[in-house]
Design a protein around this motif. Structure first.
Motif: not given
Length: 406
Positions: A197-204, A320-324, A340-345
């Motif tokens: 249901a929920v994930g955490v962002g790794s990068a854009i 851009l990678a979010f803070d690891a 997971l990464p996202t393809q959206a800004g």
């Protein structure tokens, strides 16, 4: 537990604002009626919770929770945006703002005693739908876009940004924070594939926008033989197909979603067609290769058609990678939530690039559809998102100014 009626009540308040009776989509263009109504709603919600609301020179709003004992500590930020693309979905942006308010309610119900202030931000013109610059509010607040440039931006009706907001130098409110966590509906199907249901962002993914102007010769649609035409529409049409093929082959993204035709007559061969390319890829190198390949094929086609092609980059955001460490921490707090990464800004990417430790939480989207009236998230998953955001904020707010656990 977060009470479903809290979230659903706020969602009911927002549902009719800016909604099209014809399509069911939303038009919440910045500084127009619907978006201004949403801003007033946010101020009311913040006031009802005893939060102080500030508005910076660029139209960004932030509501502050400053419990006793948090003076001098760097703040944690959450939030998102309230504007939409034309005929957009209900969840892109507002879900993050509503969830932030609901998460604050949850923290108070749980008796969390923060060691740090919490700010709930509403960033202006995130979509770039009015002035053509995505994440404009966060870019201006962080100083990554200068006011001298932005003030001259003009919308389709001829209104300057400088006539809507005072602008000037950033007033420094972002400097009060060192951490930002943005909740957003997922704009894809990765969480569906993972059964989460929920994930955490790794990068854009790196992404950008390019304007293609193709010049031809206006002519009569009936009397001009096909072989005698210099038709810019043909060049654009073949370029659109080439972009689609290039992106499919490479596993990247390429979209021509906006076209302007002059003189735009049914019975006239156009003299000029302008089209905007949105391209995204998994790395800077892959994006460069994709965009170069599309332009090369466009120029080859223009030569065959006898048209003239001009290409200009309007925006470009690198990988851009979010803070690891923050991403890993959020995943651990949530019991190993998928990363997971996202393809959206997103504004979170702007803040990360500006030196504010950032990451994102994504709420499952059952179809993956976004920027569309069909955009959707189930109520149960939205509540799970509030629970997740509340847990992450509780963990982060337990730190003092020096990062020690209070």
């Amino acid at each position: 537990m977060s009470r479903p009626d809290d979230l659903e009540r706020m969602w009911r308040d927002l549902a009719p604002i800016g909604r099209s009776a014809r399509s069911g989509g939303y038009d919440r263009s910045p500084w127009h009626g619907a978006e201004l109504e949403l801003r007033a709603w946010f101020r009311q919600q913040a006031g009802d919770r005893g939060l102080a609301v500030e508005e910076d020179p660029f139209g960004n709003l932030v509501a502050w929770w400053r419990p006793a004992g948090t003076d001098g500590a760097r703040a944690v930020l959450t939030g998102s945006h309230l504007d939409s693309v034309p005929d957009g979905g209900a969840f892109d942006g507002p879900l993050g703002v509503v969830s932030a308010l609901a998460a604050l309610d949850l923290l108070r119900e749980q008796g969390v005693a923060p060691a740090r202030p919490l700010g709930i931000a509403v960033f202006a013109e995130e979509e770039g739908s009015r002035f053509g610059r995505a994440c404009l509010g966060s870019r201006l607040a962080s100083g990554t876009t200068g006011w001298d440039d932005a003030r001259e931006l003009v919308d389709a009706g001829g209104t300057r940004l400088g006539d809507l907001v005072p602008g000037g130098a950033p007033d420094g409110w972002l400097l009060e924070a060192d951490t930002y966590v943005e909740l957003h509906v997922e704009q894809g199907r990765a969480l569906v594939d993972r059964g989460a249901a929920v994930g955490v962002g790794s990068a854009i993914w790196p992404h950008g926008r390019w304007r293609y102007d193709v010049l031809g010769r206006a002519d009569h649609a009936g009397t001009t033989r096909m072989e005698d035409r210099v038709d810019p529409m043909l060049t654009v049409a073949m370029t659109v197909l080439a972009a689609n093929k290039q992106a499919r082959i490479s596993g990247q993204r390429a979209t021509f979603g906006r076209v302007e035709v002059h003189p735009n007559g049914t019975n006239a061969v156009p003299s000029r067609v302008s089209a905007w390319l949105d391209a995204r890829a998994e790395s800077d190198a892959a994006l460069q290769e994709l965009v170069a390949g599309i332009e090369r094929q466009a120029r080859e086609r223009a030569e065959r058609d006898g048209t003239t092609l001009r290409v200009a980059a309007e925006s470009l955001t690198g990988e851009l990678a979010f803070d690891a460490a923050l991403t890993a921490r959020c995943s651990a707090v949530l019991g190993g939530a998928p990363v997971l990464p996202t393809q959206a800004g997103h504004d979170a990417g702007v803040l990360q690039a500006a030196g504010i430790t950032s990451t994102m939480l994504f709420v499952r989207n059952p179809t993956g559809v976004s920027h569309s009236p069909a955009e959707h998230a189930e109520a149960e998953d939205c509540l799970a998102g509030v629970e997740a955001l509340g847990a992450v904020l509780a963990d982060l707010l337990g730190e003092g100014a020096n990062g020690a656990v209070a």
